[in-house]
Write an enzyme that holds these catalytic residues in place. Sequence first.
Site, PDB file in Angstrom:
ATOM      1  N   HIS A  34       0.790  -1.346   0.137  1.00 31.14           N
ATOM      2  CA  HIS A  34      -0.036  -0.144  -0.070  1.00 31.14           C
ATOM      3  C   HIS A  34       0.860   1.188   0.039  1.00 31.14           C
ATOM      4  O   HIS A  34       0.267   2.297  -0.127  1.00 31.14           O
ATOM      5  CB  HIS A  34      -1.036  -0.239   1.286  1.00 31.14           C
TER       6      HIS A  34
HETATM    7  C1  UD1 Z   1      -1.584   5.244   6.571  1.00 32.02           C
HETATM    8  C2  UD1 Z   1      -0.314   5.680   7.026  1.00 32.02           C
HETATM    9  C3  UD1 Z   1       0.713   4.502   6.838  1.00 32.02           C
HETATM   10  C4  UD1 Z   1       0.161   3.242   7.219  1.00 32.02           C
HETATM   11  C5  UD1 Z   1      -1.207   2.868   6.758  1.00 32.02           C
HETATM   12  C6  UD1 Z   1      -1.804   1.729   7.097  1.00 32.02           C
HETATM   13  C7  UD1 Z   1      -0.101   8.117   7.154  1.00 32.02           C
HETATM   14  C8  UD1 Z   1       1.072   9.146   6.502  1.00 32.02           C
HETATM   15  N1  UD1 Z   1       0.276   6.782   6.610  1.00 32.02           N
HETATM   16  O1  UD1 Z   1      -1.392   5.116   5.032  1.00 32.02           O
HETATM   17  O2  UD1 Z   1       2.107   4.696   7.504  1.00 32.02           O
HETATM   18  O3  UD1 Z   1       1.292   2.201   6.869  1.00 32.02           O
HETATM   19  O4  UD1 Z   1      -1.981   3.921   6.986  1.00 32.02           O
HETATM   20  O5  UD1 Z   1      -2.720   1.548   6.503  1.00 32.02           O
HETATM   21  O6  UD1 Z   1      -0.641   8.209   8.082  1.00 32.02           O
HETATM   22  N2  UD1 Z   1      -9.005   4.777   2.883  1.00 32.02           N
HETATM   23  C9  UD1 Z   1     -10.324   4.160   2.861  1.00 32.02           C
HETATM   24  N3  UD1 Z   1     -10.743   3.834   4.354  1.00 32.02           N
HETATM   25  C10 UD1 Z   1     -10.374   4.073   5.209  1.00 32.02           C
HETATM   26  C11 UD1 Z   1      -8.846   4.765   5.254  1.00 32.02           C
HETATM   27  C12 UD1 Z   1      -8.504   5.166   4.071  1.00 32.02           C
HETATM   28  O7  UD1 Z   1     -10.860   3.925   1.918  1.00 32.02           O
HETATM   29  O8  UD1 Z   1     -10.709   3.910   6.635  1.00 32.02           O
HETATM   30  C13 UD1 Z   1      -8.392   5.414   1.442  1.00 32.02           C
HETATM   31  C14 UD1 Z   1      -8.824   6.832   1.472  1.00 32.02           C
HETATM   32  O9  UD1 Z   1      -9.050   6.610  -0.137  1.00 32.02           O
HETATM   33  C15 UD1 Z   1      -7.586   7.084   1.657  1.00 32.02           C
HETATM   34  C16 UD1 Z   1      -6.441   6.238   1.437  1.00 32.02           C
HETATM   35  O10 UD1 Z   1      -6.929   5.081   1.854  1.00 32.02           O
HETATM   36  O11 UD1 Z   1      -7.210   8.604   0.752  1.00 32.02           O
HETATM   37  C17 UD1 Z   1      -5.197   6.276   2.081  1.00 32.02           C
HETATM   38  O12 UD1 Z   1      -5.562   6.651   3.447  1.00 32.02           O
HETATM   39  P1  UD1 Z   1      -4.354   7.452   4.352  1.00 32.02           P
HETATM   40  O13 UD1 Z   1      -4.951   7.393   5.937  1.00 32.02           O
HETATM   41  O14 UD1 Z   1      -4.151   8.600   3.983  1.00 32.02           O
HETATM   42  O15 UD1 Z   1      -3.048   6.634   4.347  1.00 32.02           O
HETATM   43  P2  UD1 Z   1      -2.812   5.339   4.195  1.00 32.02           P
HETATM   44  O16 UD1 Z   1      -2.453   5.062   2.896  1.00 32.02           O
HETATM   45  O17 UD1 Z   1      -3.737   4.333   4.736  1.00 32.02           O
END
Ligand code: UD1
Length: 362
Positions: free
Chosen positions: A206
């Site tokens: 991811h």
């Molecule tokens: C975040 C952490 C990363 C961790 C990862 C575990 C930061 C900078 N990154 O990355 O270190 O390894 O979590 O998962 O904090 N989304 C959903 N549902 C959710 C959450 C997210 O669909 O419940 C999608 C959204 O499109 C969102 C994308 O995932 O924009 C990324 O989510 P985000 O929290 O920004 O970062 P992660 O890639 O999950």
Amino acid sequence: MKIDLIVGARPNYMKAAPIYRELLKYPTEFQCRLVHTGQHYDEKMSDIFFRELELPKPHIYLGVGSGRHGEQTGRIMIEYEKAILDDQPDHVLVAGDVNSTVACSLVAVKLHIKVGHIEGGLRSRDWNMPEEINRIVTDNISDYLFTSSRDADENLQAEGIAKAKIFFVGNTMIDSLYYYMPKVDQRRIHQELGVIPGNYILITLHRPSNVDQDEIFKGLFSTLETIQQRMPIVFPMHPRTLKMLQEFGMGRYLELPNLKITEPLGYHDFMKLQKDARLVLTDSGGLQEESTVLGVPCLTLRENTERPVTIWEGTNELVGSDPEKILARTMAILDGNVKKGKIPEYWDGHTAERIVAVLRNN
Ligand code: UD1
């Protein structure tokens, strides 16, 4: 002592749960509020973990959701400050390196509240990773740095952080691994997915560096296509990765017979799959550590790691995102050429006890 224990994103929950449980043992000394920022919010990225880790409903829920880095970090800061202004804790405990970690630490330090950073001191030296920035900022404004390996202590001291603030305590995520193992062992996820223990590869992917760039992403998937001809692959897919798969027009990979793509899984099912995997392929931080404790070979699809102890002592190896390298090493492992490891110091299931002992003594 009033403590706010912060969680926000998936890797936080299993690090925080043992601490919450340990604090409850001293009700006359600690009053603990569980704060969820809402960085992750889906059932499969959040709620299922609360149930499986036996955490209560958060006392404070900020509901910030997704967004660009500045936007998400800023929103967490605004909402957390508002939430605690009238009833401030004495200590804020944050874990890991996600945006919620740095955001809540900044709010706390500006209100002169003491900050404890669980998993302090890790460094990948890769400033392209948002997590590295989060680690460095959080460590530098924390009053207690709870470290999971000796190299983290050295990193902190090299950056001028006082030795008196650093406490080598071990790894709370490994506390969870041991604590929930009886529940994990009851899961029947292999039957549900139609795979045989010891006869499949588990992959998670991811990181923006792997999934946001079309060429790297396509290279990784074509490698998986080759590997699944030899051994089934189970791929619980992060929402971000699924979004990119669709955006890059790569939907056909969802149909490959031996590439079993699932929704993100809960903690128990996921640990069961990890425990019985022949090999783990990952770009996650947590899996590098868990696979080392489980004794499962792990190839990390990154150029660097902030968790080098898993390489020096554990089963982890860095292979980057080069398809040839990944394929060659995977095939060698499937042929029996595996790296043996040992469990790092203090990854023994008692880290939360050591952290709470530090808080009680100070
Ligand atoms: C975040 C952490 C990363 C961790 C990862 C575990 C930061 C900078 N990154 O990355 O270190 O390894 O979590 O998962 O904090 N989304 C959903 N549902 C959710 C959450 C997210 O669909 O419940 C999608 C959204 O499109 C969102 C994308 O995932 O924009 C990324 O989510 P985000 O929290 O920004 O970062 P992660 O890639 O999950």
